[in-house]
Design a protein around this motif. Sequence first.
Motif, short mmCIF file in Angstrom:
data_model
loop_
_atom_site.label_atom_id
_atom_site.label_comp_id
_atom_site.label_asym_id
_atom_site.label_seq_id
_atom_site.Cartn_x
_atom_site.Cartn_y
_atom_site.Cartn_z
N ALA A 248 0.83 -1.20 0.00
CA ALA A 248 0.00 0.00 0.00
C ALA A 248 0.86 1.25 0.00
O ALA A 248 0.44 2.31 -0.46
N ILE A 249 2.09 1.12 0.52
CA ILE A 249 2.97 2.27 0.66
C ILE A 249 4.41 1.76 0.65
O ILE A 249 4.68 0.60 1.00
N LEU A 250 5.37 2.60 0.22
CA LEU A 250 6.76 2.15 0.11
C LEU A 250 7.71 3.01 0.93
O LEU A 250 8.91 3.00 0.69
N ASN A 251 7.18 3.70 1.91
CA ASN A 251 8.01 4.45 2.85
C ASN A 251 8.25 3.55 4.06
O ASN A 251 7.31 3.20 4.77
N THR A 252 9.49 3.15 4.30
CA THR A 252 9.78 2.19 5.37
C THR A 252 9.44 2.70 6.76
O THR A 252 9.38 1.93 7.71
N LEU A 253 9.21 3.99 6.89
CA LEU A 253 8.76 4.53 8.18
C LEU A 253 7.27 4.30 8.40
O LEU A 253 6.77 4.44 9.52
N LEU A 254 6.57 3.91 7.34
CA LEU A 254 5.12 3.73 7.42
C LEU A 254 4.67 2.33 7.03
O LEU A 254 3.49 2.00 7.20
N THR A 255 5.55 1.49 6.51
CA THR A 255 5.14 0.16 6.07
C THR A 255 4.73 -0.70 7.27
O THR A 255 5.28 -0.59 8.36
N THR A 256 3.74 -1.58 7.03
CA THR A 256 3.22 -2.41 8.12
C THR A 256 3.01 -3.87 7.69
O THR A 256 2.49 -4.66 8.47
N SER A 257 3.39 -4.24 6.48
CA SER A 257 3.15 -5.61 6.02
C SER A 257 4.42 -6.22 5.44
O SER A 257 5.36 -5.52 5.07
N SER A 258 4.42 -7.54 5.35
CA SER A 258 5.59 -8.26 4.85
C SER A 258 5.87 -7.95 3.39
O SER A 258 7.03 -7.84 2.99
N ILE A 259 4.81 -7.81 2.57
CA ILE A 259 5.04 -7.53 1.16
C ILE A 259 5.67 -6.15 0.99
O ILE A 259 6.50 -5.94 0.11
N GLU A 260 5.32 -5.22 1.85
CA GLU A 260 5.93 -3.89 1.78
C GLU A 260 7.41 -3.96 2.16
O GLU A 260 8.26 -3.35 1.51
N ASP A 261 7.73 -4.73 3.19
CA ASP A 261 9.13 -4.91 3.57
C ASP A 261 9.91 -5.57 2.44
O ASP A 261 11.06 -5.21 2.16
N ALA A 262 9.29 -6.57 1.80
CA ALA A 262 9.97 -7.28 0.73
C ALA A 262 10.25 -6.39 -0.46
O ALA A 262 11.36 -6.34 -0.99
N VAL A 263 9.24 -5.66 -0.91
CA VAL A 263 9.39 -4.82 -2.10
C VAL A 263 10.35 -3.66 -1.86
O VAL A 263 11.19 -3.34 -2.71
N THR A 264 10.26 -3.03 -0.68
CA THR A 264 11.15 -1.89 -0.42
C THR A 264 12.61 -2.30 -0.39
O THR A 264 13.49 -1.48 -0.65
N SER A 265 12.87 -3.57 -0.11
CA SER A 265 14.27 -4.01 -0.05
C SER A 265 14.94 -4.04 -1.42
O SER A 265 16.14 -4.25 -1.52
N LEU A 266 14.18 -3.80 -2.49
CA LEU A 266 14.79 -3.67 -3.81
C LEU A 266 15.54 -2.34 -3.95
O LEU A 266 16.47 -2.23 -4.75
N PHE A 267 15.13 -1.34 -3.18
CA PHE A 267 15.77 -0.03 -3.33
C PHE A 267 16.28 0.55 -2.01
O PHE A 267 17.05 1.51 -2.01
N VAL A 268 15.86 -0.01 -0.88
CA VAL A 268 16.28 0.50 0.42
C VAL A 268 17.41 -0.36 0.98
O VAL A 268 17.37 -1.59 0.88
N GLU A 269 18.40 0.28 1.59
CA GLU A 269 19.48 -0.43 2.26
C GLU A 269 19.67 0.16 3.65
O GLU A 269 19.21 1.27 3.94
N GLY A 270 20.35 -0.59 4.51
CA GLY A 270 20.64 -0.12 5.85
C GLY A 270 22.12 -0.05 6.10
O GLY A 270 22.94 -0.43 5.26
N LEU A 271 22.48 0.46 7.28
CA LEU A 271 23.90 0.48 7.64
C LEU A 271 24.42 -0.94 7.75
O LEU A 271 25.51 -1.26 7.28
#
Length: 576
Positions: free
Chosen positions: A69-92
């Motif tokens: 529903a959303i791709l801002n990791t500060l607002l995501t609440t579901s597994s599919i959002e976490d999965a999809v955002t990991s295509l472009f988001v990285e962490g330390l």
Amino acid sequence: MKPSHSLLIIAILVVLTACSSSPSPSPSGSSQTMPTTAVTQPTDVQPAVDPNAPKQGGTLIFGTPQEPAILNTLLTTSSIEDAVTSLFVEGLVQVNDKGEYVPVLAEELPTVSEDGLVVTWKLRKGVRFSNGLEFTCEDVKFTMEGALSDLSQVSTSGYSSIETLECPDPYTVVATFSEVYAPYLRLFAYIVPHDAGPLDQMETWAYNQKPWGTGPFILEEWVAGDHLTFVRNPYYREEGKPYLDKVIIRVLPSREVGIQLLGTGEIHALWDITEADLATIEQSAGQNVTYKATVTGENELLVLNFGNNDGSAPADPATNPHPILYDLRVRQAIQYAINKQMIADTLLYGKVKPGSTVLPAGPFACPQPASEYNPERAKALLEEAGWQVGADGIREKDGMRLSLKINSTSGNLLREQTEQVLAEMLKQVGIELTIENMPSDVFFAGGESDGIRDTGKFDIILYTTGPGLDPDSHLFSNYSSARIPTAENDWAGANFSRYINPDVDAWIDEAAIVMDQDVRKELYCKVATQINQDLPRIFLYERLSITAHRQEFHNLTISPSFVDFAWAAQDWWLDQ
């Protein structure tokens, strides 16, 4: 099938020489050595080709029965959002496929002062976001501020303990904590760019639907209900990567449709395969299809609502309790009525363990005794609680029918089958369970969108969740009384049961500030034991993270963390 490769090696060496030990006579009869002809390597020699070497180019199609529903990791609440955002988001730092913390945007794992209060990260230099801006300490600081902002949906555990975060230079992050935060490695598992937007307007950022990051891909197109198309990040730091030109996330009506498309080759991979699907894949998808799986520590579970199900319950449900589920005896009866082993054996072909603990795997695993299947005990508890059998077999009390509604995500055959089995089991003890499922974006919607989980407008919900490598964030977000979502706290937290136990709160808080891992595990085991006694959630079975894929799709790696399928997506490649 992989294409065949021929390896052509041409070596021409012509040496015309007479034998030095016994030269052959010339036609004239004189003894003479013939001249040597010099030969050079031909110019059309082809280098050796490794048939297993990654190939550049191609479009990978990843199917999923859910849509973010959303791709801002500060607002995501579901597994599919976490999965999809990991295509472009990285962490330390992130968790690799072996369950180890490894540096990503940091040069190495952070250093910690002797007193445990100062954590220092050294950042990689020259990293750019897909919009061209350089990644620096400023983005790390913004991420922390975003996590702590009123609108954020992420756990503040750890971030709230940071007293100051300083940037002595653009590539150094120094966090000083007010108290020791033992799971510091889990912090900054994602970075939100500082130019995403004003924090007080987070819910309306354009970034939410058109984000950018430091990862290998960037979102090019999102057609709601159909697909999301990602293309190469032109500023990605690894030369020659990603190998793929595009990744398309195709939204499917169901997992069953996805299995068919996987067999025909219309998609290359299918996300969120269940253990129950493995037999179907082996029988019908063909030899060109295989799968990757990993233990995640997650459970398929029931969340039981302690508060009134009309959404009027305040943070403390005792003042406005659920008319049925607030009674512990009813919750115990529900668990006694459920034959978890039968669900595991019949619906999942014995490929999973029945659920028994909030911490089933990982370094902080805390096994608990399996719950007993005892319908007679369930009936006795309901009788004790005043629920008498009615004319149709469903119990009643004070004119109220013992009827509960269960909600989950639609388009998930296994969950639908699980709900049907649960309804039949509960009916045997006099509890009516009605099924009402909804699309994943509706089910996982936040409180600002009147989502049922945040607002408490449910009796029982069915889905999967669990801790990552370190359970601190999950336990705090899901079981601490400080994380009951309400309008007053801008719907922060995942304690959807509205569960309050002061001992659990204290144990979670104490475990976060103890560096001794054995002591932390002991505290977490106390939490696990108490949860099984209070039953805000009933654990049905332990989950695997499974992704099915075609053989021509290479280097798929699943991390036992919320990065899920897109770990190291820069290394994916296709035989074409």
